[in-house]
Write a protein that holds these residues in place. Sequence first.
Motif, short mmCIF file in Angstrom:
data_model
loop_
_atom_site.label_atom_id
_atom_site.label_comp_id
_atom_site.label_asym_id
_atom_site.label_seq_id
_atom_site.Cartn_x
_atom_site.Cartn_y
_atom_site.Cartn_z
N LEU A 23 8.81 43.96 44.07
CA LEU A 23 9.21 45.37 44.00
C LEU A 23 8.80 46.10 45.27
N SER A 24 9.79 46.65 45.96
CA SER A 24 9.52 47.41 47.19
C SER A 24 10.26 48.75 47.09
N THR A 25 10.40 49.43 48.21
CA THR A 25 11.10 50.71 48.21
C THR A 25 12.09 50.77 49.38
N LEU A 26 13.09 51.62 49.23
CA LEU A 26 14.03 51.91 50.32
C LEU A 26 14.11 53.42 50.48
N PRO A 27 14.35 53.89 51.71
CA PRO A 27 14.55 55.34 51.90
C PRO A 27 15.85 55.80 51.26
N LEU A 28 15.87 57.06 50.78
CA LEU A 28 17.04 57.58 50.06
C LEU A 28 18.24 57.86 50.96
N GLY A 29 17.97 58.30 52.20
CA GLY A 29 19.07 58.70 53.09
C GLY A 29 18.73 60.01 53.76
N PRO A 30 19.72 60.65 54.40
CA PRO A 30 19.45 61.92 55.11
C PRO A 30 18.89 62.99 54.16
N VAL A 31 17.85 63.69 54.62
CA VAL A 31 17.17 64.70 53.81
C VAL A 31 17.37 66.07 54.46
N ALA A 32 17.71 67.08 53.65
CA ALA A 32 17.77 68.47 54.12
C ALA A 32 16.42 69.13 53.83
N VAL A 33 15.86 69.79 54.84
CA VAL A 33 14.57 70.46 54.68
C VAL A 33 14.73 71.95 54.98
N VAL A 45 16.63 63.52 59.08
CA VAL A 45 16.37 64.89 58.60
C VAL A 45 17.31 65.91 59.23
N VAL A 46 17.77 66.87 58.41
CA VAL A 46 18.39 68.09 58.91
C VAL A 46 17.54 69.25 58.43
N VAL A 47 16.90 69.97 59.36
CA VAL A 47 16.12 71.14 58.99
C VAL A 47 16.99 72.38 59.12
N LYS A 48 16.93 73.24 58.10
CA LYS A 48 17.46 74.58 58.27
C LYS A 48 16.25 75.45 58.60
N GLY A 49 16.21 75.92 59.84
CA GLY A 49 15.09 76.74 60.28
C GLY A 49 15.04 78.05 59.50
N HIS A 50 13.82 78.51 59.20
CA HIS A 50 13.73 79.81 58.52
C HIS A 50 14.04 80.90 59.53
N PRO A 51 14.96 81.83 59.20
CA PRO A 51 15.37 82.83 60.20
C PRO A 51 14.23 83.75 60.63
N ALA A 52 13.18 83.84 59.83
CA ALA A 52 12.07 84.72 60.20
C ALA A 52 11.23 84.14 61.34
N ILE A 102 24.00 64.29 52.48
CA ILE A 102 22.59 64.62 52.18
C ILE A 102 22.18 63.96 50.87
N ARG A 103 21.03 63.27 50.86
CA ARG A 103 20.61 62.47 49.69
C ARG A 103 19.38 63.01 48.99
N ALA A 157 26.52 64.73 59.45
CA ALA A 157 27.17 63.49 59.89
C ALA A 157 26.28 62.76 60.89
N ALA A 158 25.61 63.50 61.76
CA ALA A 158 24.70 62.87 62.73
C ALA A 158 23.54 62.21 62.00
N ALA A 159 23.01 62.90 60.99
CA ALA A 159 21.89 62.34 60.23
C ALA A 159 22.32 61.09 59.46
N LYS A 160 23.56 61.12 58.96
CA LYS A 160 24.07 59.96 58.22
C LYS A 160 24.26 58.76 59.15
N GLN A 161 24.82 59.02 60.31
CA GLN A 161 25.04 57.95 61.28
C GLN A 161 23.70 57.36 61.73
#
Lengths: 521, 521
Positions: free
Chosen positions: B148-158, B185-192, B238-239, B54-58
């Motif tokens: 022709l241009s581009t737009l960002p897709l939205g919040p990305v999960a990494v 961006v929302v990153v899910k940190g690798h637990p290692a 997430i987009r 929700a934070a990434a979307k906002q």
Amino acid sequence: MTDFNQQNISGQHFINGAWTSETTDFCSNNPVTNQALAFKFANASAEIVTNATAAAKQAFKQYRSIAPERRAAFLNTIADEIQADIEAITATAHLETGLPMARLQGETGRTCGQLRLFAANLINPIDNRYVDLANPERAPLPKPDTRLSTLPLGPVAVFGASNFPLAFSTAGGDTASALAAGCTVVVKGHPAHAATSELVCKAIERAANQCDMPAGVFNLVQGVTPEVSTQLVTDSAIRAVGFTGSLKVGRILADLCASRAEPIPFYGELGSTNPQFILPQLLEQQAQELASTQVQSMLMGHGQFCTSPGVIVAIKSDGLNQYKATLAQDIAAQSAASMLTSGIAATYQAQLETLIANPNIELIAQGESSPANHFTRPTALKVAANDFLASSEIQQEVFGPCAVLVECDDAAQMLLIAEQLEGQLTASVHGLEAELINNQTLIEAIAFNVGRIIFNQMPTGVEVCHSMNHGGPYPASTDSRTTSVGSAAMARFERPICYQNMPTSILPERVSVDAQGVKTF
Amino acid sequence: MTDFNQQNISGQHFINGAWTSETTDFCSNNPVTNQALAFKFANASAEIVTNATAAAKQAFKQYRSIAPERRAAFLNTIADEIQADIEAITATAHLETGLPMARLQGETGRTCGQLRLFAANLINPIDNRYVDLANPERAPLPKPDTRLSTLPLGPVAVFGASNFPLAFSTAGGDTASALAAGCTVVVKGHPAHAATSELVCKAIERAANQCDMPAGVFNLVQGVTPEVSTQLVTDSAIRAVGFTGSLKVGRILADLCASRAEPIPFYGELGSTNPQFILPQLLEQQAQELASTQVQSMLMGHGQFCTSPGVIVAIKSDGLNQYKATLAQDIAAQSAASMLTSGIAATYQAQLETLIANPNIELIAQGESSPANHFTRPTALKVAANDFLASSEIQQEVFGPCAVLVECDDAAQMLLIAEQLEGQLTASVHGLEAELINNQTLIEAIAFNVGRIIFNQMPTGVEVCHSMNHGGPYPASTDSRTTSVGSAAMARFERPICYQNMPTSILPERVSVDAQGVKTF
């Protein structure tokens, strides 16, 4: 008009350069008379589909390495051969779709224009390729020479569309861009215009022979059962799919592609309501003209364009009252007409009935009625913004000559609609320049939900050019990152490859440092 | 080395510009000692994940419209802040991964280089945009102005990768290219390497504050349970998803993305065996050198590179016998070492045991053994080409310092292997220039199954530059049309938009006719 009958149409499939021989299973229909035509077709068996994909796979091994100039000649020759048979092709398409001859002649021109655009792009590439030169002196590690190019994905399955029997069908944009990219093709002809597909296929056959293309570069299977489609997209030889059609069928095929052992890209162009946002000052000045233009646009192809303007959004005002009056008058003057198929007509009538029965919807006007059950009436409806926002049913596309006017209380409500739009192929904003400047939040909100944003023009008429985008956020298309019209459509059937430290003696011409479109760093 | 402990590491999630407070659930481990570290982390609850998306979307509503120059400054400042804390970051990563300090310092440099490359591309765009100017005189219909241009897709999960705790993790290539594209961006940190993630996240936090970015432009959730991942990719906010990891997990997440009500792109870089094809004449001349280079490359990161050369293909000859002798000698001299995690070590050992037990496989050599169970031995195996072709098990990637030498009877058998290769990130061809010229059928067959084809160099070391492609046909990656390294990586998080007849007064700067990279027609 020439009298076309079965003697011109074999009704068979075209596989690996030859026409198959199978029993006939179905006819195409004349949607105006609502009678079966004399053309009879075979429904592809599982074996036929397998033969077609195997032919495309075998041909790909040769076709993928054919020089761009030869592919360009092939595309141009297909266009020549379609033009050479334009009389029979358009007459047959007219029988099968009921679309006016002038429209079909224009669509044939567009189809040939698309083929020639991709051919021109092969000869004078407009895309960039990147070359990073080697630097053996770099510390701590030397920098290798790397060059980024593309390779074709492999055999492509193309599904002909009901509403563009030429430009989005057998030799339409999907086929043209796939062949341009170096992919071989299996088309599943749309059963509503199977004879037109066969004639276009014969033009491709003649071109393939003249240009000495491998047998199997292009294949046509005819079919009317869902099994033909599902088998085609799940066949391991097929590496990508181009589709224009309904959300329902598109999503089924997209899901099948994603769930394969080896998933493949599915490019589905699924339709759109193409909302028209009309700003107050322009509406005040040009209410009548805007309403008349809306009716002209929504009546093109009797409302059966992907870009048909099916939703109008405006704020209550005197101008809007004038607009509604003209809209009512112009709609009422329209004739009923047949649709592309009797199935499409029945769906339109059922959707309309449900909407008209909805207590939140007001009927503005309908065109003339007709005694023929399969003729449909142009229709304008009205709904309050809040009711529109609350109902996903009202927001759905009605494929046909219907538009819903959404009346907003104020600019905030209009912005809310823009923000909550489902993905669309297009939307238009109509306004004076000064009010466009003052409505950039609205414009930005619309842009993020559409593939093409248009100012003071109608969405019907998709220009075939380098800068076109025909696609949009889901559900307008299944892959918003791509377009099915314009130069960039070819990229759907390619993927990148990096050549590292490749000796100049074997380097592909298109990534040599002096090739057109190469940027060197 | 500085003594790092929990006081430096909060163990919490970073959401909407603030660190959350949750109970701690798991520790990261030191894979060398095989002991838990003092760092403790919270496993994200469903509520935490929802808050993060929700934070990434906002934040996206603001961030998407921030000018490219400001996004560039943000990326450069992230690089500065990582460099400013490089000592703590690399020391922590060393504790959590066991990777050598020099390698981690190099990887930090690469991570910052990537951020700066995307920043540079934002300021001096290298991509093309196309403008087709209006032609009001065109008949039968006027031609509209389209751009022709581009737009960002939205919040990305990494999803952070296990094997590159910096370059493919929290501020790695996926995050850098998503932020460059205008996505939050929302990153899910690798637990290692959760503590390393937290330190890098703090560098991003400082950069976001300095550059006055919206809260929520970057969010980190920590987690060790599969539910965190599955919730993240199915969250409607997430987009798009960037992922580097195993085929098994990658495919699960890809399928979830495809089956959403609104499907989204999933970019999974899933690994590869990176076959090395050695042609006979070069092998005859440089057998020993080729074998030693192979061992150096396959031992990088103890074999835990996506581009580790795990398959060698050569034709039986005296040269090959010499090659095998050197390979055996060099492998036998290698030490056992810990892997990135004890889980990865166990999987490696189990896979190796199965392969060695396979009657068609011959053990060429293994490195020194170790009393520590979680230390693994470098290994070279041998198999006949026919047995390799017949066994999908032998063709699978063994993640770690293992390579399988495939002995061919002749050139035809080598070609068969090239043609039947599963999709690969890379493959190398080693040969004299004359024999490369004579083996273009082989080279073409290899090219169609890889994302990067390399000549006379090893695949380890992925250059960060404009022309890199790091991706390849499935299962090397889930979307062969894209790269996760290099300038083109940014395009994964954008989609096209066409502006039609847009007044100059409101037209985005980047599609003005005099903007850099605009081609006008």
